[in-house]
Design an enzyme around this catalytic site. Structure first.
Site, PDB file in Angstrom:
ATOM      1  N   THR A   1       0.867  -1.191   0.000  1.00  0.00           N
ATOM      2  CA  THR A   1       0.000   0.000   0.000  1.00  0.00           C
ATOM      3  C   THR A   1       0.902   1.240   0.000  1.00  0.00           C
ATOM      4  OG1 THR A   1      -0.158   0.207   2.415  1.00  0.00           O
ATOM      5  CG2 THR A   1      -1.766  -1.252   1.320  1.00  0.00           C
ATOM      6  N   GLY A   2       0.434   2.296  -0.666  1.00  0.00           N
ATOM      7  CA  GLY A   2       1.277   3.487  -0.788  1.00  0.00           C
ATOM      8  C   GLY A   2       2.552   3.175  -1.553  1.00  0.00           C
TER       9      GLY A   2
ATOM     10  N   GLY B   1       8.449   6.906  -2.616  1.00  0.00           N
ATOM     11  CA  GLY B   1       9.106   6.780  -1.318  1.00  0.00           C
ATOM     12  C   GLY B   1       9.426   5.340  -0.933  1.00  0.00           C
ATOM     13  N   ILE B   2       9.227   5.036   0.324  1.00  0.00           N
ATOM     14  CA  ILE B   2       9.571   3.719   0.872  1.00  0.00           C
ATOM     15  C   ILE B   2       8.738   2.618   0.212  1.00  0.00           C
ATOM     16  CG2 ILE B   2       9.422   2.317   2.985  1.00  0.00           C
ATOM     17  CD1 ILE B   2      10.183   4.921   4.533  1.00  0.00           C
ATOM     18  N   GLY B   3       7.460   2.898  -0.049  1.00  0.00           N
ATOM     19  CA  GLY B   3       6.589   1.891  -0.663  1.00  0.00           C
ATOM     20  C   GLY B   3       7.084   1.480  -2.038  1.00  0.00           C
TER      21      GLY B   3
ATOM     22  N   SER C   1       7.663   3.627  12.786  1.00  0.00           N
ATOM     23  CA  SER C   1       8.654   4.702  12.678  1.00  0.00           C
ATOM     24  C   SER C   1       9.450   4.742  13.972  1.00  0.00           C
ATOM     25  CB  SER C   1       7.924   6.030  12.499  1.00  0.00           C
ATOM     26  OG  SER C   1       8.760   7.113  12.840  1.00  0.00           O
TER      27      SER C   1
ATOM     28  N   TYR D   1       1.237  11.657  15.261  1.00  0.00           N
ATOM     29  CA  TYR D   1       2.010  10.628  14.542  1.00  0.00           C
ATOM     30  C   TYR D   1       2.617   9.628  15.527  1.00  0.00           C
ATOM     31  CZ  TYR D   1       5.437   8.886  11.045  1.00  0.00           C
ATOM     32  OH  TYR D   1       6.185   8.115  10.181  1.00  0.00           O
TER      33      TYR D   1
HETATM   34  P1  NAP Z   1       5.466   9.205   1.113  1.00  0.00           P
HETATM   35  O1  NAP Z   1       6.665   9.422   0.274  1.00  0.00           O
HETATM   36  O2  NAP Z   1       4.626  10.361   1.536  1.00  0.00           O
HETATM   37  O3  NAP Z   1       4.530   8.109   0.395  1.00  0.00           O
HETATM   38  C1  NAP Z   1       3.321   7.730   0.980  1.00  0.00           C
HETATM   39  C2  NAP Z   1       2.619   6.782   0.044  1.00  0.00           C
HETATM   40  O4  NAP Z   1       1.351   6.443   0.613  1.00  0.00           O
HETATM   41  C3  NAP Z   1       2.337   7.397  -1.316  1.00  0.00           C
HETATM   42  O5  NAP Z   1       2.340   6.405  -2.299  1.00  0.00           O
HETATM   43  C4  NAP Z   1       0.922   7.939  -1.127  1.00  0.00           C
HETATM   44  O6  NAP Z   1       0.278   8.140  -2.377  1.00  0.00           O
HETATM   45  C5  NAP Z   1       0.325   6.794  -0.313  1.00  0.00           C
HETATM   46  N1  NAP Z   1      -0.882   7.133   0.431  1.00  0.00           N
HETATM   47  C6  NAP Z   1      -1.055   8.131   1.337  1.00  0.00           C
HETATM   48  N2  NAP Z   1      -2.320   8.115   1.791  1.00  0.00           N
HETATM   49  C7  NAP Z   1      -2.956   7.082   1.165  1.00  0.00           C
HETATM   50  C8  NAP Z   1      -4.265   6.562   1.203  1.00  0.00           C
HETATM   51  N3  NAP Z   1      -5.214   7.108   1.989  1.00  0.00           N
HETATM   52  N4  NAP Z   1      -4.585   5.508   0.435  1.00  0.00           N
HETATM   53  C9  NAP Z   1      -3.635   4.936  -0.375  1.00  0.00           C
HETATM   54  N5  NAP Z   1      -2.379   5.381  -0.461  1.00  0.00           N
HETATM   55  C10 NAP Z   1      -2.049   6.455   0.306  1.00  0.00           C
HETATM   56  O7  NAP Z   1       5.830   8.452   2.501  1.00  0.00           O
HETATM   57  P2  NAP Z   1       7.177   7.699   2.930  1.00  0.00           P
HETATM   58  O8  NAP Z   1       8.064   8.711   3.524  1.00  0.00           O
HETATM   59  O9  NAP Z   1       7.642   6.804   1.860  1.00  0.00           O
HETATM   60  O10 NAP Z   1       6.588   6.819   4.150  1.00  0.00           O
HETATM   61  C11 NAP Z   1       6.012   5.537   3.968  1.00  0.00           C
HETATM   62  C12 NAP Z   1       5.746   4.903   5.327  1.00  0.00           C
HETATM   63  O11 NAP Z   1       6.963   4.863   6.083  1.00  0.00           O
HETATM   64  C13 NAP Z   1       4.733   5.704   6.179  1.00  0.00           C
HETATM   65  O12 NAP Z   1       3.921   4.801   6.890  1.00  0.00           O
HETATM   66  C14 NAP Z   1       5.634   6.495   7.113  1.00  0.00           C
HETATM   67  O13 NAP Z   1       4.984   6.807   8.317  1.00  0.00           O
HETATM   68  C15 NAP Z   1       6.778   5.521   7.317  1.00  0.00           C
HETATM   69  N6  NAP Z   1       8.032   6.214   7.700  1.00  0.00           N
HETATM   70  C16 NAP Z   1       8.665   7.076   6.864  1.00  0.00           C
HETATM   71  C17 NAP Z   1       9.852   7.697   7.292  1.00  0.00           C
HETATM   72  C18 NAP Z   1      10.627   8.658   6.424  1.00  0.00           C
HETATM   73  O14 NAP Z   1      11.615   9.223   6.923  1.00  0.00           O
HETATM   74  N7  NAP Z   1      10.287   8.845   5.158  1.00  0.00           N
HETATM   75  C19 NAP Z   1      10.350   7.442   8.587  1.00  0.00           C
HETATM   76  C20 NAP Z   1       9.655   6.571   9.404  1.00  0.00           C
HETATM   77  C21 NAP Z   1       8.501   5.961   8.964  1.00  0.00           C
HETATM   78  P3  NAP Z   1      -0.973   9.159  -2.585  1.00  0.00           P
HETATM   79  O15 NAP Z   1      -0.765  10.306  -1.636  1.00  0.00           O
HETATM   80  O16 NAP Z   1      -0.901   9.534  -4.028  1.00  0.00           O
HETATM   81  O17 NAP Z   1      -2.191   8.349  -2.243  1.00  0.00           O
END
Ligand code: NAP
Length: 267
Positions: free
Chosen positions: A13-14, A18-20, A145, A158
């Site tokens: 999902t997502g 990014g990470i996804g 996280s 968060y």
């Molecule tokens: P990101 O770049 O903002 O990507 C988030 C992804 O989730 C996007 O594909 C977004 O696409 C999708 N998304 C958001 N809301 C959604 C919804 N309601 N339904 C379906 N898809 C949805 O985030 P990221 O930084 O890669 O983070 C990914 C995960 O890792 C998150 O759970 C975050 O809390 C965790 N994390 C990240 C970090 C970091 O430093 N980056 C650190 C710790 C944890 P759309 O908006 O187009 O739907």
């Protein structure tokens, strides 16, 4: 060690960025058939095509909002019809929510972020569970996280969602172990995603500095606990996720794998 997920189907999902997206690439490199979803149809399609072009393995792009029960049900049905089931679930979609002093954050923000970050995971797990139980094989990996263990005072909504995810994964792992369904958490810290890159560009523009200078200042001022003194790379999280999904991780369940450059202070 050669990670092979041949014959397995994974849903990230997502997965559009990014990470996804990095997790989807790692799983596809390990030869899994992968489905990715996000709310932006163009982005999710482009990412799926890019991964398929790199690995030569099928990647299904689905436009779905994980907060919608109807859209999740439809997505799961589509994956089952097109790819034959869901063996690996990567619950990655999430958001940081509102950042600021506790007094300035409205109560409603807590419920809406909990709905996205936590309840969506519950919804996805319920949707894939019957198939995993029938096959007596499953992997569920939930993204938390560093904030789940080491709260940031300006990110209270968060923090609590990410702490809940670690607890949820552990409890689920205890009830699903008998079905050979392994449940783990991956907890990254400060990973260089497009979101972070944009944030640093904004800070740099405001300070008349370069994005690299803004990154160094951010690390120094805001993330002093990262022992490795750098931001993480998305592929470093993707690799950890692919490992936990693999047969090589067959005795690991209920764990919280920190991919955080040493940021969390506790043992
Ligand atoms: P990101 O770049 O903002 O990507 C988030 C992804 O989730 C996007 O594909 C977004 O696409 C999708 N998304 C958001 N809301 C959604 C919804 N309601 N339904 C379906 N898809 C949805 O985030 P990221 O930084 O890669 O983070 C990914 C995960 O890792 C998150 O759970 C975050 O809390 C965790 N994390 C990240 C970090 C970091 O430093 N980056 C650190 C710790 C944890 P759309 O908006 O187009 O739907």
């Amino acid at each position: 060690m050669n990670i092979s997920l041949t014959g397995k189907v994974a849903l990230v999902t997502g997965g559009s960025k990014g990470i996804g997206a990095a997790a989807a690439l790692s799983l596809s490199e390990a030869r899994a058939k992968v489905a990715i979803c996000s709310r932006n149809a163009d982005e999710v399609k482009k990412t799926a095509e890019a991964i398929e072009a790199k690995t030569g393995h099928r990647v299904l792009a689905i436009t779905a909002d994980v907060t919608s029960q109807a859209e999740v049900d439809q997505m799961v049905q589509e994956i089952i019809s097109s790819l034959g089931g869901i063996d690996i679930l990567i619950n990655n979609a999430g958001h940081v929510g509102e950042i600021g002093a506790f007094e300035d954050i409205p109560t409603e923000i807590y419920s809406s972020l909990y709905e996205l970050n936590v309840v969506s995971m519950v919804r996805l797990v319920k949707a894939v569970l019957p198939g995993m139980k029938a096959k007596k094989w499953g992997r569920i990996i939930n993204l938390s996280s560093e904030n789940g263990l080491q709260p940031d005072p300006d990110m209270t909504p968060y923090n609590l969602t990410k702490a809940a995810i670690i607890n949820f994964s552990k409890g689920l792992s205890m009830s699903l172990g008998a079905h050979n369904i392994l449940v783990n958490t991956v907890s990254p810290a400060f990973i260089y995603t497009p979101l972070v890159a944009d944030m640093l560009k904004g800070i740099a523009a405001g300070n008349n500095s370069s994005p690299e200078d803004a990154l160094q200042k951010f690390l120094h001022d805001k993330r002093p606990n990262i022992v490795l003194k750098r931001a993480g790379r998305v592929e470093e999280v993707g690799a950890a996720i692919a490992f936990l999904a693999s047969e090589q991780a067959s005795f690991i369940t209920g764990t919280n794998l920190r991919v955080d450059g040493g940021s969390v202070g506790s043992i």
